[in-house]
Structure formats: structure tokens, C-alpha cells
Design an enzyme around this catalytic site. Structure first.
Site, PDB file in Angstrom:
ATOM      1  N   CYS A   1       0.899  -1.595  -0.173  1.00  0.00           N
ATOM      2  CA  CYS A   1       0.336  -0.139   0.135  1.00  0.00           C
ATOM      3  C   CYS A   1       0.700   1.258   0.248  1.00  0.00           C
ATOM      4  O   CYS A   1       0.464   2.001  -1.074  1.00  0.00           O
ATOM      5  CB  CYS A   1      -1.281   0.246   1.237  1.00  0.00           C
ATOM      6  N   HIS A  12      -2.468   1.247   7.795  1.00  0.00           N
ATOM      7  CA  HIS A  12      -2.219   1.183   5.296  1.00  0.00           C
ATOM      8  C   HIS A  12      -1.509   2.966   4.992  1.00  0.00           C
ATOM      9  O   HIS A  12      -2.019   3.740   6.281  1.00  0.00           O
ATOM     10  CB  HIS A  12      -3.988   1.294   5.278  1.00  0.00           C
ATOM     11  N   ASP A  67      -8.371   4.606  -1.529  1.00  0.00           N
ATOM     12  CA  ASP A  67      -7.769   3.678  -1.297  1.00  0.00           C
ATOM     13  C   ASP A  67      -7.240   2.737  -2.179  1.00  0.00           C
ATOM     14  O   ASP A  67      -7.967   2.431  -3.036  1.00  0.00           O
ATOM     15  CB  ASP A  67      -8.932   2.803  -0.504  1.00  0.00           C
TER      16      ASP A  67
END
Length: 423
Positions: free
Chosen positions: A56, A162, A180
Site C-alpha cells: 500500500c 494502511h 484507497d
């Protein structure tokens, strides 16, 4: 027949609002009219899904670097230069990131190494009001983007830590748009900014440090630290690695690279040493410094007028056999303004010695260089010596800039060997 595995997750709403929902579209339209979606179109043009469950941070940075049109200086595939997760390895080996994820500090390190300007703030260095100001600053510009490091728990989402870039801000509702990068799990969504700050203001168990956010933008120009050379050298000589390198280079077989004069040598003496070292390199005879001879026939000193003190030293070297060779040496000089009209011998010249250069080059090598070391104890000690995490910021910037240049030169060499022509 049921297939093992997971297909997406249902986005908990509230507190989040899915970007593609009716409410999400309305928030987007209103924020667009208010001017706080300026960076969105750049980001969405290069938006990507992370290619590994733990990528991520790498995916977020790739999106932002490409949105800022920063040239990586090396090829991705074929002739194309492009930021991809697989290229973000100058601060942490990809295999380690794939297995363990990446920390806030390492993502900031990667952004520096990629040639971006980075302003990184941990949660204990900021607050909600300051965070809001930074978000507004970047969402009203195409030249700045925010990457947030946060925990998913406050949003009632599954998972832990994240990274994702922020695509916009709605001032009326005080909500931020999270793009995201784990799109296989959750789609882009709006969240209350106060809740996002709560998610940022958490501790990363891997480091024991607070998470944070970073503002990524283009550097106004390529970093050049010649004017801070003296300070950089002081930092270099304060590292454990420098002490080890200095001890290793004290071996007699390397003595020709050391100046026979003390730290208080005059400019002429240092010039003579530089000229002799130049002769050794030019003639391919590294042991010329061991000869009991005066290899520097004459020298002259010229001052280069610029914003920094620089000196061109021109020397004529008499090498073995009586042949003469001219050498020009560029030396950074520390002295009072206007020294060119005074006695050059009174100047103090600050230049990197072989110890400094080797130390910096070792620090600049990517961590993957040492992946072939099989002895774990040796590898741990080596990585401890070569770690840039605790270095002063100025030295970190210099190391990361040099690391980028090495990657760039490696790409150029590959291009030359393959005979490729860049479009």
C-alpha cells in the site's frame, strides 16, 4: 462451486461514504465547485491498485510521483521511464516490504530518494487543525498531494495499518476523500476528517512510533549541496562506518590516497597532493605517490565567480619518463568573501578525502546490495553500520540524492549497452 478466498469487502457506511454512491457524487460535485479537488484529476489519471497485499505504501507513492510528473531517471519496461512499485527499492528491499509491509519513515525515505520534496509529520508533531490546513493547501493545488498513514479500525474496516493518498476535501462537511489503493478490498470513499485524524493518531506496532501524513511535491530544482560540503563532511566523519573505513584504509597498500600533510596544510601543499593523485590516476600507476619525487612541476590557482566558493587548481605534472600532463582540479573552498585577491595560501580548503568518499558510497548503495550475505550476524551488523535512519537530515538528503543518481547512471549504462534510444 464455491471458490476459496475473498471477493471485496462491504464498506462500512457510516462512517464512510462510497465515492461512487449518490451522496459521494454530490460531495464530489460540491467540493469541485469549492476548489478543493484540484489535485484529484492528476491523481485519478495515475491511480492504481497495489499489486501485493503489503504494497500500500509503494502503490500510494507511485500514484503521487507519477501524478507530479517526476522523472524516475531510469527505465521501467522497454524504453519507458515510469514509477512502478517494483522500482521503489532504494530504502528497503522489496522482499522485506512484501513480507512485512513498510513503515512511515521508509515511505518518506523512498519519496526523497525518488527526487520529490517531502514534508513528513508524525501525529505527535501535529494536530487536527494543522492537518486540516495542510489538506486544504494540497487539495487546492495540483502541485502537492497528501499521503496518509492510518489504522483502519476507526472506520470499522478490517485490517490494520494502511497508506493511501487523499484525493480531495469537502469543506462544508469537513470530509476527506481517501483514494484507497487496496481497491480489491474497498473502493475510494469519503470519511470525516476528524475520524481520519483519529486513525492517523495511532501507534505503529512495528516501530513503536506514531503514524502520520506527508506532503509530496516537486523539488524546485535538483538538490545541490556543494555549499554545505563542510557540514556534510562533519556528519560523515561522525558515523561509525567512517571510523571503520578510516581504519581499513590505513593499510599501507592504500597509503597513496592519503595526503602526507596535516589538516592545516597550505593551499599549495594540498594542490601538490591533488596533482600527484591525479597523476596516479591518469598514468594508471597508483604507486606513483610512493615515489620520493616532486611530481608537481607548477600550479596556479583561479577563482570561479559563483554563489559558492570554488577554486580551479591547474597543475602540470611530470610523470615517470619525463612526460608532462596537465590536470585541472575543482576544490570547494571555505574562506572569507573576496579571498581571490589575497594570498591563496592562507585559505582553508575543505575537500572530501578517500575515507569520506568511500563512506558515502557505501551508505548510498541500496540495501538489496547486501542480500547475498548469508551470515545473519554479519548481515545484521552490516545493515546497522549502513543504516541511514539515524543520520542527520542533511546527510540523509545527500545520501538519498546520490543513491538516485547511481540508479540513474545504472539506467544510462544499460541503455548504452543495449543500444536503445529513448523516445
Amino acid at each position: 462451486m464455491a471458490v476459496a478466498g475473498l471477493y471485496r469487502r462491504i464498506l462500512p457506511s457510516p462512517p464512510a461514504i462510497e465515492f461512487a454512491s449518490c451522496d459521494g457524487k454530490r460531495l464530489f460535485s460540491e467540493a469541485l465547485q469549492s476548489g478543493t479537488m484540484e489535485g484529484f484529476f492528476r491523481l485519478i489519471s495515475y491511480f492504481q491498485t497495489q499489486s501485493e497485499p503489503a504494497y500500500c505504501g509503494l502503490a500510494s507513492l507511485s500514484v503521487v510521483l507519477n501524478a507530479l510528473a517526476i522523472d524516475p531517471g531510469r527505465k521501467w519496461k522497454g524504453p519507458w521511464r515510469w514509477f512502478d512499485e517494483s522500482m521503489l527499492d532504494c530504502c528497503e528491499p522489496l522482499e522485506k516490504v512484501k513480507a512485512e509491509g513498510i513503515t512511515f519513515g521508509k515511505v518518506a525515505c523512498l519519496a526523497h530518494c525518488a527526487g520529490a520534496k517531502v514534508e513528513a509529520y508524525r501525529a505527535n508533531e501535529s494536530n487536527l487543525e494543522d492537518f486540516r490546513k495542510h489538506v486544504i493547501k494540497c487539495t487546492t493545488s495540483e502541485d502537492c498531494h497528501v499521503i496518509a498513514s492510518y489504522h483502519r479500525r476507526p472506520f470499522q474496516q478490517t485490517g490494520t495499518g494502511h497508506f493511501s493518498p487523499l484525493g480531495g476535501y469537502h469543506a462544508g462537511k469537513d470530509m476527506a476523500l481517501i483514494l484507497d489503493v487496496a481497491r480489491f478490498k474497498y473502493p475510494p470513499h469519503w470519511v470525516p476528517l476528524s475520524l481520519l485524524w483519529e486513525a492517523i493518531n495511532t501507534v505503529d506496532d512495528a516501530t513503536g512510533l506514531p503514524r502520520g501524513f506527508m506532503l509530496i511535491s516537486r523539488l524546485p530544482k535538483a538538490p545541490s549541496l556543494l555549499y554545505t560540503l563542510e557540514e556534510v563532511l562533519c556528519h560523515v566523519r561522525g558515523t561509525r562506518l567512517f571510523k571503520l573505513v578510516k581504519e581499513l584504509l590505513s593499510d599501507p597498500c592504500c597509503s597513496y590516497t592519503k595526503s602526507p600533510f596535516g589538516n592545516d596544510s597550505s593551499l599549495q601543499e594540498i594542490v601538490a597532493t591533488a596533482c600527484c593523485q591525479g597523476a596516479a590516476l591518469l598514468t594508471g600507476n597508483p604507486h606513483i605517490m610512493d615515489q620520493k619525487m616532486s611530481c608537481c612541476k607548477e600550479t596556479c590557482v583561479n577563482c570561479v565567480q559563483s554563489n559558492t566558493d570554488e577554486t580551479i587548481v591547474s597543475g602540470t605534472i611530470v610523470v615517470l619518463g619525463g612526460n608532462e600532463q596537465g590536470v585541472d582540479v575543482l576544490l570547494p573552498v571555505s574562506g572569507n568573501p573576496g579571498w581571490c585577491g589575497s594570498d591563496p595560501g592562507s585559505c582553508v580548503v575543505k575537500y572530501p578525502a578517500s575515507n569520506d568518499i568511500l563512506t558515502v558510497l557505501l551508505l548510498a548503495l541500496p540495501p538489496s546490495t547486501w542480500s547475498g550475505v548469508r551470515d545473519h550476524n554479519v548481515l545484521d551488523e552490516l545493515l546497522s553500520l549502513l543504516s541511514t535512519d539515524t543520520l542527520p537530515e542533511l546527510l540523509q538528503l545527500e545520501i538519498l540524492h546520490l543513491r538516485k543518481q547511481m540508479l540513474y547512471l545504472g539506467g544510462c549504462e544499460e541503455i548504452q549497452m543495449n543500444g536503445a534510444i529513448l523516445p
